[in-house]
Design an enzyme around this catalytic site. Structure first.
Site, PDB file in Angstrom:
ATOM      1  N   ASP A 268       0.840  -1.207   0.000  1.00  0.00           N
ATOM      2  CA  ASP A 268       0.000   0.000   0.000  1.00  0.00           C
ATOM      3  C   ASP A 268       0.875   1.257   0.000  1.00  0.00           C
ATOM      4  OD1 ASP A 268      -2.271   1.840   0.720  1.00  0.00           O
ATOM      5  OD2 ASP A 268      -3.313  -0.050   1.035  1.00  0.00           O
TER       6      ASP A 268
ATOM      7  N   HIS B 219      -3.896   6.099   3.454  1.00  0.00           N
ATOM      8  CA  HIS B 219      -4.524   4.891   2.890  1.00  0.00           C
ATOM      9  C   HIS B 219      -3.928   3.610   3.462  1.00  0.00           C
ATOM     10  CE1 HIS B 219      -5.639   2.017  -0.354  1.00  0.00           C
ATOM     11  NE2 HIS B 219      -6.625   2.835  -0.624  1.00  0.00           N
TER      12      HIS B 219
ATOM     13  N   SER C 234     -10.950  -0.634  -1.506  1.00  0.00           N
ATOM     14  CA  SER C 234      -9.709  -0.632  -0.725  1.00  0.00           C
ATOM     15  C   SER C 234      -9.967  -0.938   0.738  1.00  0.00           C
ATOM     16  CB  SER C 234      -9.039   0.749  -0.780  1.00  0.00           C
ATOM     17  OG  SER C 234      -8.286   0.891  -1.932  1.00  0.00           O
TER      18      SER C 234
END
Ligand SMILES: *[C@@H]1O[C@H](CO)[C@@H](O)[C@H](O)[C@H]1NC(C)=O
Ligand SMILES: *[C@@H]1O[C@H](CO)[C@@H](O)[C@H](O)[C@H]1NC(C)=O
Ligand SMILES: *[C@@H]1O[C@H](CO)[C@@H](O)[C@H](O)[C@H]1NC(C)=O
Ligand SMILES: *[C@@H]1O[C@H](CO)[C@@H](O)[C@H](O)[C@H]1NC(C)=O
Ligand SMILES: *[C@@H]1O[C@H](CO)[C@@H](O)[C@H](O)[C@H]1NC(C)=O
Ligand SMILES: *[C@@H]1O[C@H](CO)[C@@H](O)[C@H](O)[C@H]1NC(C)=O
Ligand SMILES: *[C@@H]1O[C@H](CO)[C@@H](O)[C@H](O)[C@H]1NC(C)=O
Ligand SMILES: *[C@@H]1O[C@H](CO)[C@@H](O)[C@H](O)[C@H]1NC(C)=O
Ligand SMILES: *[C@@H]1O[C@H](CO)[C@@H](O)[C@H](O)[C@H]1NC(C)=O
Ligand SMILES: *[C@@H]1O[C@H](CO)[C@@H](O)[C@H](O)[C@H]1NC(C)=O
Ligand SMILES: *[C@@H]1O[C@H](CO)[C@@H](O)[C@H](O)[C@H]1NC(C)=O
Length: 739
Positions: free
Chosen positions: A140, A195, A520
């Site tokens: 990620d 994220h 996600s």
């Protein structure tokens, strides 16, 4: 009609993508990043490195190799990434040691900002010892090591099998919870975006009490397996991830000894396996016993066949809502009307009525359409000061914030997601927004008040999110994708304290926990559950774990989910049931290669994926892709003709030694389904039994589907297998072709 707009969209996307990868990968004199594959992992890593340099050196046009060699892969497979011209790439491909050469692509993190939450509850059966031996690898945007979600209080040293390292860069410290970190595109594995911190904490973050977003959604933030370890591989920067970095992440993660890999990134459209580093990396992972989950994509209901995670050795995850909705209210005039909308609005106007102004009237220099939407820099700061602005489009939120407005009322594009906003802002349905405009028109001094968001219970959850990419599989129509659905809407999890919590980059707020949405966010939920299953069954293969998650999933309601099985696959993940599936569909060594042969991949394409000279077994061309031992039964049939197709499957008993399973077909369906035999009687554990299913039916229209569910049940287990027959032809010719 639907078909032509779909084609148009795909064409545009391909052009854009090519442009991005060219612009991104281009360096002086037309060089692009290429990946060269040299086969299975070398015996000695140092030899591989000098081999890579020597090969580049021999492309005599290069002056100094160091400037062109970007990555060497040598731990889980052999290969490298380098900046090459087309001619050099061709020449390199002709070397006898080289299996294949293909160009790099740009991948995106799959977040549509917003949130929510699923959970194994806190009283559920757990084995903390086994859980602390599980290592979750996350590819990620990096991780924030100081987050409470990754504190190592109470953790012992990393499991013995761990062979990784903490190479997160300067001022980056791992601990006994976050046991490893590596960075590829930048010097540090620190997450500047939020994220990666969010996904890692969703999968395996600690229990953190009193987590909230400004008091919203307050409670315990936790991952699926709070006692498990995390290894972070930073393959993305500024929301972009390249093929070469993704492959490097897989190369390391597999060799470091992670148990599973969560990948919340992807391309905007599906591409062939041999052009997709996630499919390639996950193939190697599967061969080494490591399950990979990937987000299905956020292309939503734009069209069918957009799901971009399509390989059968990957667990592809759709996103759905949970029972918590974030709503807010706007009151018009002196209580004339109260409307409810969506957004994550942590602000309060303190019960003051604020004058309204329409974007259309708050500009001195934009055309009417741009002004209505509040596009770009249309808003005049003087005219919006101390006012609530009405904007016809959602990006008006950013514009109004930057122009210094006090609040915004806008119209939503998606009716099931609440986005974090940088000022008091509410998004309404078109109907309600029009009411606001009428009110605005009808009075001399229009005023409104926007209230802080609240959470309410959504009794229709789970429902597949409107943004979640729909199947069927564009390349292998006989393998259903996505595989499963999990929470991906309005998820609260840890965040990077240096990133803006909203999509507005100028939002000055900084938070430890944020609420965002996307496939996600659903992917790490499934990673957490897979890890949970692994704690009870440490020796199960990736395909057995995947099967357990799929066959125990909650059925979802077809009429309420556009696309039905193409939206949710097997259904909604059910963690508690998944540890005891009764039967599993396991694949055996060589199945993945045989599958590739069955879909007509030539040796060249298979080499790219498997990274060696594997060729198709003689009899494998006789195998049908729909006979791949998959937990769902899917077939493409020609439109306009009655059909009859058969499937062969083999199940392995992992439930009770002596057990008898009966086949039943659930749900009324236009499909006629015959199962032979109808009863499977097992005498011991790990015993395998095969069965055959014949599905027939009347002619289906073009681009349509019919489905049913086959259930094998004994007294305690229901093994659910969706049966999907459809007429969506595989896509070919639209996408970039092989070299
Ligand atoms: C936790 O989950 C288990 C299994 O789903 C259930 O039996 C139990 O009632 C739940 N406990 C609470 C407190 O919700
Ligand atoms: C928990 O897991 C450990 C290690 O896998 C195992 O030795 C132990 O028997 C398990 N405990 C229980 C109660 O299942
Ligand atoms: C290291 O990083 C942390 C977190 O960003 C920061 O608070 C600290 O000041 C940094 N230390 C150094 C020496 O840069
Ligand atoms: C959590 O918050 C509540 C009230 O906001 C407070 O009473 C409690 O002490 C807090 N707990 C912790 C561990 O901070
Ligand atoms: C509302 O009141 C709170 C607390 O007094 C304050 O922090 C906030 O800035 C006020 N909001 C506005 C829009 O004035
Ligand atoms: C903004 O509006 C004010 C008041 O109408 C006006 O004086 C000013 O010139 C406008 N600004 C621009 C840049 O047009
Ligand atoms: C508001 O008024 C404008 C013209 O002043 C008109 O074009 C528009 O249709 C009206 N909108 C509504 C919803 O009444
Ligand atoms: C080739 O790759 C496949 C899949 O990774 C593996 O099973 C096989 O052992 C490899 N063969 C050789 C000769 O390396
Ligand atoms: C693959 O096979 C070809 C022809 O049999 C051989 O020349 C080449 O060296 C092999 N490549 C690898 C990586 O084993
Ligand atoms: C192909 O041959 C192998 C070995 O002889 C056998 O195990 C396998 O079942 C065969 N597969 C098919 C599809 O006939
Ligand atoms: C399976 O079917 C047999 C006979 O058809 C029946 O006797 C048995 O009770 C069934 N078992 C279950 C678990 O439904």
């Amino acid at each position: 009609m639907a078909m032509s707009s779909f084609l148009l969209f795909v064409d545009i996307t391909v052009i854009l993508m090519l442009c991005i990868s060219l612009c991104h990968g281009a360096v002086e004199d037309d060089r692009k990043v290429y990946i060269a594959y040299l086969g299975a992992a070398p015996d000695r890593e140092d030899i591989a490195t000098s081999q890579h340099s020597a090969m580049l050196q021999s492309l005599s046009t290069l002056s100094s190799v160091e400037n062109y060699l970007i990555k060497s892969y040598k731990r889980s497979f052999n290969g490298f990434a380098a900046k090459l011209t087309n001619e050099e790439a061709k020449k390199l491909a002709s070397f006898k040691e080289v299996v294949s050469v293909f160009p790099s692509k740009v991948y995106h993190l799959q977040t549509t900002r917003s949130w929510d939450f699923l959970g194994l509850n806190q009283t559920v059966k757990r084995n903390a010892t086994a859980e602390s031996n599980v290592i979750v690898g996350v590819l990620d945007s990096g991780i924030w090591p100081e987050s409470d979600s990754f504190s190592d209080e109470g953790f012992g040293p990393p499991p013995k099998k761990w062979k990784g390292a903490c190479k997160g860069g300067q001022n980056f410290t791992c601990n006994n919870k976050l046991i490893g970190a590596r960075a590829y595109h930048s010097d540090s594995a620190r997450d500047m975006d939020g994220h990666g911190t969010h996904t890692a904490s969703t999968a395996a973050g600690n229990n953190v009490v009193n987590a909230s977003f400004y008091g919203l959604a307050e409670g315990i933030a936790r991952g699926g397996v709070p006692s498990a370890r995390i290894a972070a591989y930073k393959v993305c920067d500024d929301k972009e991830c390249t093929s070469e970095d993704i492959l490097a992440g897989f190369d390391d993660a597999i060799a470091d000894g992670v148990d599973l890999i969560s990948v919340s990134l992807g391309l905007d459209i599906p591409v062939y396996f041999y052009q997709d580093s996630v499919a390639i990396g996950a193939f190697h992972a599967a061969e080494k016993g490591v399950l990979v989950m990937q987000s299905a994509g956020n292309s939503g209901t734009t069209g069918f066949q957009f799901v971009s995670s399509v390989a059968p050795w990957i667990l592809s995850v759709a996103a759905s809502t949970t029972d918590r909705l974030f709503v807010d209210k706007v009151v018009l005039g002196n209580g004339w009307k109260t409307l409810t909308g969506l957004s994550v609005n942590s602000f309060s106007l303190n019960r003051t009525k604020v004058p309204l102004v329409y974007g259309l009237q708050a500009t001195s220099y934009c055309n009417e359409a741009d002004a209505r939407a509040c596009h770009g820099h249309c808003l005049n700061k003087t005219l919006v000061k101390n006012k609530i602005v009405l904007c016809d489009e959602m990006d008006g939120v950013d514009a109004a914030y930057d122009a210094g407005a006090l609040g915004v009322i806008t119209k939503y594009d998606l009716d099931d997601v609440s986005f974090v906003v940088p000022l008091p802002a509410i998004t309404l349905s078109s109907k309600d927004y029009d009411l606001v405009i009428s009110y605005f028109n009808s009075t001399k001094e229009p005023k409104a008040e926007i209230f802080r968001s609240e959470t309410i219970k959504d009794k229709f959850a789970p429902k597949v999110a409107s943004f979640s990419s729909r199947g069927p599989n564009a390349f292998v129509p006989d393998i259903l994708k996505p595989d499963i659905s999990a929470p991906g809407v309005d998820i609260l999890a840890a965040y990077s304290p240096v990133a803006s919590p909203s999509t507005t980059t100028t939002d000055p707020r900084r938070v430890k926990y944020n609420i965002i949405s996307g496939t996600s966010m659903s992917c790490p939920h499934v990673a957490g559950v897979a890890a949970y299953v692994k704690t009870f069954h440490p020796h199960w293969s990736p395909s057995a774990i995947k099967s357990a998650l799929m066959t125990t999933a909650f059925p979802m309601d077809a009429p309420r989910n556009q696309g039905a099985e193409f939206a949710y696959g097997s259904g909604h993940i059910n963690p508690v049931k998944a540890i005891d599936p009764g039967l599993v569909y396991d694949t055996v060594e060589g199945d993945n290669i045989r599958f590739l042969c069955s879909i007509g991949y030539d040796e060249g394409s298979i080499k790219i994926i498997a990274g060696n000279n594997t060729s198709c077994p003689k009899n494998s061309t006789k195998m049908l892709p729909r006979d791949f031992n998959y937990p769902t039964l899917t077939a493409l049939v020609p439109a306009g003709k009655p059909f009859k197709v058969t499937f062969h499957r083999t199940v392995t008993n992992v439930g009770v030694a002596r057990s008898t399973y009966n086949a039943t077909i659930a749900a009324l369906s236009e499909l006629e389904i015959k199962v032979v035999p109808q009863v499977l009687s097992f005498k011991c554990l790990t015993e395998k039994m095969s069965y055959k299913v014949t599905v027939s039916g009347k002619a289906l229209g073009g681009r349509s589907m019919a489905s049913a569910t086959l259930i094998w049940s004994d007294d305690t287990h229901d093994v659910r297998n969706p049966v999907v027959i459809h007429t969506y032809e595989a896509i070919s010719g639209l996408f970039e072709s092989h070299d």
